[in-house]
Design an enzyme around this catalytic site. Sequence first.
Site: not given
Length: 483
Positions: A24, A172, A297
């Site tokens: 990321e 998310e 994740e």
Amino acid sequence: MTIELLPQKSGPQISKYIYGQFSEHLGNGIYGSLYVGKNSKIPNVNGMRSDVVNALKKIHVPALRWPGGLFADTYHWVDGIGPMDTRKKIVNTNWGDVTENNHFGTHEYFELLHQLGADAYINANIGSGTVQEMAEWVEYMTMPGESPMANLRRKNGRQDPWRVKFFGIGNESWGGGGNMRPEYYSDVYRQYQTFMPQYDKDHPIYKVACGPNEDDYNWTDTVMKYAGKYLDGISLHFYTLPKGTWGQNKGDATDFPESEWDSTMTRAKHMDELITRHSTIMDKYDPEKRVNLIVDEWGTWFDVEKGTNPGFLHQQNTIRDAMVAAINLNIFQKHADRVYMANIAQMVNVLQSMILTKGDKMIKTPTYYVFDMYQKHMDAEFVEGVGEVPENVTYAASQKDGKLTISICNYDAHDSKDVNFVGIKPFKAIDSAKILTANKLDAHNTFDDPDEVVEKDFSGATLNDEGLSMDLPSKSVVTITVK
């Protein structure tokens, strides 16, 4: 303790994508570590840092998730294309409020994939983006013919389309990706996937929906109910925190009491229950297991290293992290009938990483060596075992190309374990045996001592007519292949 393996019983294939990675735009996770730019004094190929890329190539990274994470829902892809000096600078509000110059964008990402030999897993912006923006990004990347976005790609130096293997629609969305309710997200997902173009009909893009946070079983149930027929995979996020709760004090990565070693192992093992219960819900709507669970994740999350930017999530990586990696990989392999991909967070310099860099220096972490030792399980057939497993021991077995590979983790802080595997008479000799272990609970590699924790040849195993016997030291991961 004796465990009987059943290699004659056909098991599911262990997807190579279980060993996927995640990078990321977060701290030093990309800039200075993966990407240094073509003019850097650090050796590079087309801006990609050579020592890091070469190390990652050795563990055969199958897929790389990018650009986030939370960053994905603030990322507008058009800011990251075209000449470097004209790319829009933005503020990375999720991670440290630092300026992001967008020098690592779509073209650079695919260059990195090319050098790694990895497949693309791109996360779309549905938090602050639009359906049109997503559709045009897919057009830019994958349209082979004449179109506005394909022509823009060519103008920016890329003639042929790229292959996008996986595409995440939302990250998310229950939290920082939009604070949506599962009913609302299900409708948003259905809308976005409707307008996601598929230009390569022979290789359709695999669509991943935002799944639950940890044990939010209602989220899984709702998304599967309302959007299940429109998706290929649904994600799951779960981090190993020593204290089990989110907050300011998560525990130190190196200076921790033995009680936090034990609580970390307990937390890591909880992944098995999560996958089991989410899979059971998925079975209600998808008994044929067409839809996969994507654990995109996972990993340890400790307090940041002292003296570093709190928003950069930089932490050391010890033999404890190696235990967590082995526990999780064994769980994923056990659930290979449903888990198709997993992406550890994150690949370099962030959370439970493979590699740490400092200027022109690079070190491999204990977690890196676990991934190296588990490579032989990639795309192999899962081998079931029966029998009582010793306390604080976990294992996974697979077979491929006429060889049987067993990976065993003894995460006991002090005691060694005697383990015997039977039912493997067709296999006559040990082909290879590796071990990763350490004396101290917080043993780790540093830039001054990069080889404190490395994999070595293992001589503690014996194969005879009675089976495969071994003495596993405490705090160890062992991988043995027999032929």
